[in-house]
Design a protein around this motif. Structure first.
Motif, PDB file in Angstrom:
ATOM      1  N   ALA A  14     -19.722  31.639  -8.059  1.00 17.05           N
ATOM      2  CA  ALA A  14     -18.444  30.951  -8.259  1.00 17.05           C
ATOM      3  C   ALA A  14     -18.660  29.446  -8.422  1.00 17.05           C
ATOM      4  CB  ALA A  14     -17.497  31.236  -7.098  1.00 17.05           C
ATOM      5  N   ARG A  15     -19.582  28.886  -7.644  1.00 19.25           N
ATOM      6  CA  ARG A  15     -19.887  27.463  -7.770  1.00 19.25           C
ATOM      7  C   ARG A  15     -20.456  27.154  -9.149  1.00 19.25           C
ATOM      8  NH1 ARG A  15     -22.626  25.227  -2.183  1.00 19.25           N
ATOM      9  NH2 ARG A  15     -20.876  25.733  -0.828  1.00 19.25           N
ATOM     10  N   LEU A  16     -21.376  28.001  -9.606  1.00 19.85           N
ATOM     11  CA  LEU A  16     -21.957  27.790 -10.935  1.00 19.85           C
ATOM     12  C   LEU A  16     -20.881  27.841 -12.013  1.00 19.85           C
ATOM     13  CD1 LEU A  16     -25.266  29.845 -10.763  1.00 19.85           C
ATOM     14  CD2 LEU A  16     -25.043  27.365 -10.997  1.00 19.85           C
ATOM     15  N   SER A  17     -19.975  28.783 -11.897  1.00 18.58           N
ATOM     16  CA  SER A  17     -18.893  28.904 -12.883  1.00 18.58           C
ATOM     17  C   SER A  17     -17.991  27.678 -12.869  1.00 18.58           C
ATOM     18  CB  SER A  17     -18.058  30.156 -12.597  1.00 18.58           C
ATOM     19  OG  SER A  17     -18.829  31.313 -12.768  1.00 18.58           O
ATOM     20  N   ARG A  18     -17.639  27.214 -11.666  1.00 20.48           N
ATOM     21  CA  ARG A  18     -16.777  26.042 -11.543  1.00 20.48           C
ATOM     22  C   ARG A  18     -17.459  24.810 -12.127  1.00 20.48           C
ATOM     23  NH1 ARG A  18     -17.388  22.183  -8.200  1.00 20.48           N
ATOM     24  NH2 ARG A  18     -18.560  23.390  -6.669  1.00 20.48           N
TER      25      ARG A  18
END
Length: 82
Positions: A14-18
């Motif tokens: 999720a962090r990578l996507s954000r």
């Protein structure tokens, strides 16, 4: 910041996507880019570590799986007892 080996896969992903969305938008302030890249590096490392552990298990290398649970020991008398 959370260490990569303790960061759950879903949270790291999720962090990578954000971060990708923020960088792709072109609106990330230049002073924010370096901290974003460092956060992305750590999240990527966490994801890669978990993926490699799963690959090891799928390849039959339970010892190389790190902290993933291994197969139950057939000699363990308590295995399967709840």
């Amino acid at each position: 910041m959370t260490r990569p080996e303790t960061l759950p896969y879903r949270e790291a992903y999720a962090r990578l996507s954000r971060i990708a969305q923020e960088l792709e938008s072109g609106e990330a302030d230049l002073d924010r880019v370096l901290p974003l890249l460092e956060e992305a590096r750590e999240a990527y490392a966490a994801c890669r570590e978990r993926i490699e552990a799963v690959r090891a298990v799928l390849a039959g290398d339970w010892a190389g799986a790190g902290d993933l649970p291994g197969p139950a020991d057939p000699d363990d008398e308590d295995a399967g007892d709840d």
